[in-house]
Design an enzyme around this catalytic site. Structure first.
Site, PDB file in Angstrom:
ATOM      1  N   GLU A   1      -9.096  -0.272  13.098  1.00  0.00           N
ATOM      2  CA  GLU A   1     -10.052  -1.443  12.360  1.00  0.00           C
ATOM      3  C   GLU A   1      -9.878  -2.841  12.779  1.00  0.00           C
ATOM      4  O   GLU A   1     -10.497  -3.863  12.441  1.00  0.00           O
ATOM      5  CB  GLU A   1      -9.462  -1.137  10.786  1.00  0.00           C
ATOM      6  CG  GLU A   1      -8.213  -1.570  10.683  1.00  0.00           C
ATOM      7  CD  GLU A   1      -7.655  -1.277   9.092  1.00  0.00           C
ATOM      8  OE1 GLU A   1      -8.563  -0.840   8.352  1.00  0.00           O
ATOM      9  OE2 GLU A   1      -6.591  -1.572   8.749  1.00  0.00           O
TER      10      GLU A   1
ATOM     11  N   GLY B   1       6.478  -2.438   3.104  1.00  0.00           N
ATOM     12  CA  GLY B   1       6.186  -3.155   4.305  1.00  0.00           C
ATOM     13  C   GLY B   1       6.411  -4.067   4.463  1.00  0.00           C
ATOM     14  O   GLY B   1       7.348  -4.681   3.794  1.00  0.00           O
TER      15      GLY B   1
ATOM     16  N   ASP C   1       0.928   1.877   9.196  1.00  0.00           N
ATOM     17  CA  ASP C   1       0.387   1.334  10.339  1.00  0.00           C
ATOM     18  C   ASP C   1       1.603   1.324  11.431  1.00  0.00           C
ATOM     19  O   ASP C   1       1.239   0.924  12.415  1.00  0.00           O
ATOM     20  CB  ASP C   1       0.331  -0.308  10.106  1.00  0.00           C
ATOM     21  CG  ASP C   1      -0.857  -0.277   8.922  1.00  0.00           C
ATOM     22  OD1 ASP C   1      -1.565   0.610   8.737  1.00  0.00           O
ATOM     23  OD2 ASP C   1      -0.828  -1.220   8.202  1.00  0.00           O
TER      24      ASP C   1
ATOM     25  N   GLY D   1       0.915  -1.107  -0.101  1.00  0.00           N
ATOM     26  CA  GLY D   1      -0.016  -0.101   0.160  1.00  0.00           C
ATOM     27  C   GLY D   1       0.898   1.291  -0.055  1.00  0.00           C
ATOM     28  O   GLY D   1       2.122   1.324   0.472  1.00  0.00           O
TER      29      GLY D   1
ATOM     30  N   ARG E   1     -23.279   7.928  15.569  1.00  0.00           N
ATOM     31  CA  ARG E   1     -22.918   8.079  14.323  1.00  0.00           C
ATOM     32  C   ARG E   1     -21.657   7.334  14.154  1.00  0.00           C
ATOM     33  O   ARG E   1     -20.625   7.500  14.961  1.00  0.00           O
ATOM     34  CB  ARG E   1     -22.875   9.457  13.510  1.00  0.00           C
ATOM     35  CG  ARG E   1     -23.994  10.119  13.564  1.00  0.00           C
ATOM     36  CD  ARG E   1     -25.319   9.461  12.547  1.00  0.00           C
ATOM     37  NE  ARG E   1     -26.559  10.222  12.350  1.00  0.00           N
ATOM     38  CZ  ARG E   1     -27.579   9.866  13.173  1.00  0.00           C
ATOM     39  NH1 ARG E   1     -27.666   9.129  14.172  1.00  0.00           N
ATOM     40  NH2 ARG E   1     -28.464  10.706  13.103  1.00  0.00           N
TER      41      ARG E   1
HETATM   42  O1  F6P Z   1      -0.980  -1.251   5.506  1.00  0.00           O
HETATM   43  C1  F6P Z   1      -1.695  -0.158   5.329  1.00  0.00           C
HETATM   44  C2  F6P Z   1      -3.247  -0.322   4.989  1.00  0.00           C
HETATM   45  O2  F6P Z   1      -3.671   0.942   4.724  1.00  0.00           O
HETATM   46  C3  F6P Z   1      -3.805  -0.709   6.141  1.00  0.00           C
HETATM   47  O3  F6P Z   1      -3.997   0.251   7.322  1.00  0.00           O
HETATM   48  C4  F6P Z   1      -5.248  -1.300   5.594  1.00  0.00           C
HETATM   49  O4  F6P Z   1      -5.899  -2.269   6.529  1.00  0.00           O
HETATM   50  C5  F6P Z   1      -4.965  -1.784   4.264  1.00  0.00           C
HETATM   51  O5  F6P Z   1      -3.660  -1.314   3.913  1.00  0.00           O
HETATM   52  C6  F6P Z   1      -5.763  -1.298   3.261  1.00  0.00           C
HETATM   53  O6  F6P Z   1      -5.183  -1.893   2.065  1.00  0.00           O
HETATM   54  P1  F6P Z   1      -5.977  -1.657   0.810  1.00  0.00           P
HETATM   55  O7  F6P Z   1      -5.585  -0.329   0.197  1.00  0.00           O
HETATM   56  O8  F6P Z   1      -5.695  -2.904   0.048  1.00  0.00           O
HETATM   57  O9  F6P Z   1      -7.666  -1.357   1.002  1.00  0.00           O
END
Ligand code: F6P
Length: 359
Positions: free
Chosen positions: A234, A114, A139, A10, A277
């Site tokens: 998350e 990463g 992260d 990512g 919300r």
């Molecule tokens: O590892 C970075 C990250 O943004 C995480 O925080 C998240 O869970 C994931 O990548 C989201 O990935 P994608 O862009 O594939 O939805």
């Protein structure tokens, strides 16, 4: 020396600054740098390789994303190859990558990525490609480095969002639940939640009890605060329960996290009777210009990676420890993630401020 550089996984704010650090530092040594596009894919289809000269990187320090493109799929050791009949089969095409790398005369691969991308880099190291790693992820979950670049920007974005939610929450006497990224660690939630004056922070490292979360919200009411801000990572999960998974796959095989914010908001609403919300910050946390901190860290990482090449420190990753950039073995940094330690001063500070973790 011909350096190959790629960005994988990512994207994170600061990738371009790392590339700039590499290109300009190498230029001063009279070395050439080539960008491999879309992670490792550019080493399979070598038309996806671009020469990076100083002119190509002058104005990119403040630009988010990556000029090389990136990919979360495309692991050459498990590459999805479409067969004649249409079936997609995971195939090991790493020999092609090694062959192309050598044929093009590269001396080293600087892999900016990463945990997943660095694992692939380490496997190529074992197959004879000299590798230097640079740790990237919003992260902040890579071991042996105090921080990864991109994290500070993501935290700033999340904090700014939480700040904005206070006024609307207060006006309506509502509970606002904010879901932030972070995968299996709670660094973004913890840093942004404290800085944004959240009342409750839920992180993967501390399974939460929804009754305790609701008790804190009722307690705030008794103290005269009718609204509340709950920041949820998350990857947060209830005591005895599981993480919440979104539909669709990530990284070819990994689950996509998402949805726990809504779950927590629904439960708070039902149990407290308060209007609640939820909002998911999502990819806003990965976008935009890097902060000053991330720009500087990224430029330092890029410059250090080239120094490591010069010193023959292959198989090593640039890491920040205290105020210094040091070289640590990639194989020691990958594999296990860096979670929030239970004795972390930041966690202790949050508790001293009365922030609940639902435990
Ligand atoms: O590892 C970075 C990250 O943004 C995480 O925080 C998240 O869970 C994931 O990548 C989201 O990935 P994608 O862009 O594939 O939805």
């Amino acid at each position: 020396m011909k350096i190959a550089v790629n960005t994988g996984g990512g994207d994170a704010p600061g990738l371009n600054a790392v590339i700039k650090g590499i290109v300009l530092t190498a230029y001063q040594k009279g070395w050439e740098v080539y960008g491999i596009k879309y992670g490792y894919r550019g080493l399979m289809d070598t038309k996806q390789i671009v020469r990076l000269t100083p002119e190509t990187v002058w104005n990119i320090t403040d630009i988010g994303g990556t000029i090389l493109g990136t990919a979360i799929t495309g692991d050459p050791f498990r590459y999805a190859v479409t067969q004649a009949g249409g079936a997609v089969v995971e195939t090991d095409v790493s020999d092609t990558v090694v062959g192309n790398f050598k044929a093009l005369g590269f001396g080293v691969l600087i892999a900016v990525g990463g945990d997943g991308s660095l694992r692939i880099a380490q496997k190529f190291m074992q197959k004879g490609i000299p590798v230097v790693g640079v740790p990237k992820t919003i992260d902040n979950d890579i071991r042996l480095t105090d921080v990864t670049f991109g994290f500070d920007t993501a935290v700033n974005t999340a904090t700014e969002a939480i700040d904005k939610l206070h006024t609307t929450a207060k006006s309506h006497d509502r509970v606002m639940v904010v879901e932030v990224m972070g995968r299996y660690v709670g660094w973004i939630a913890l840093h942004s939640g404290i800085s944004g004056s959240a009342d409750v922070i839920l992180i993967p490292e501390i399974p939460y009890d929804i009754d305790k979360v609701c008790n804190r919200i009722r307690q705030l009411e008794l103290l005269g605060q009718d609204h509340a801000i709950v920041v949820v990572s998350e990857g947060a999960k209830p005591v005895g329960g599981d993480i919440t998974v979104a539909e669709g796959k990530q990284s070819g095989c990994e689950v996509r996290l998402g949805g726990v914010g809504k779950k927590v908001a629904d439960e708070i609403g039902q149990r407290t009777g308060k209007e609640t919300r939820h909002i998911v910050l999502g990819h806003l946390q990965r976008g935009g210009a890097p902060t000053t901190y991330d720009r500087l860290l990224s430029l330092r990482f890029g410059a250090a990676a080239v120094r490591f090449v010069e010193a023959g420190k292959f198989g090593m990753m640039a890491a920040v420890q205290s105020t210094e950039i040091v070289a640590v073995p990639i194989e020691d940094a990958i594999g296990q993630i860096k979670s929030v330690p239970m004795d972390s001063d930041i966690l202790i500070t949050a508790r001293s401020l009365g922030i609940s973790f639902g435990d």
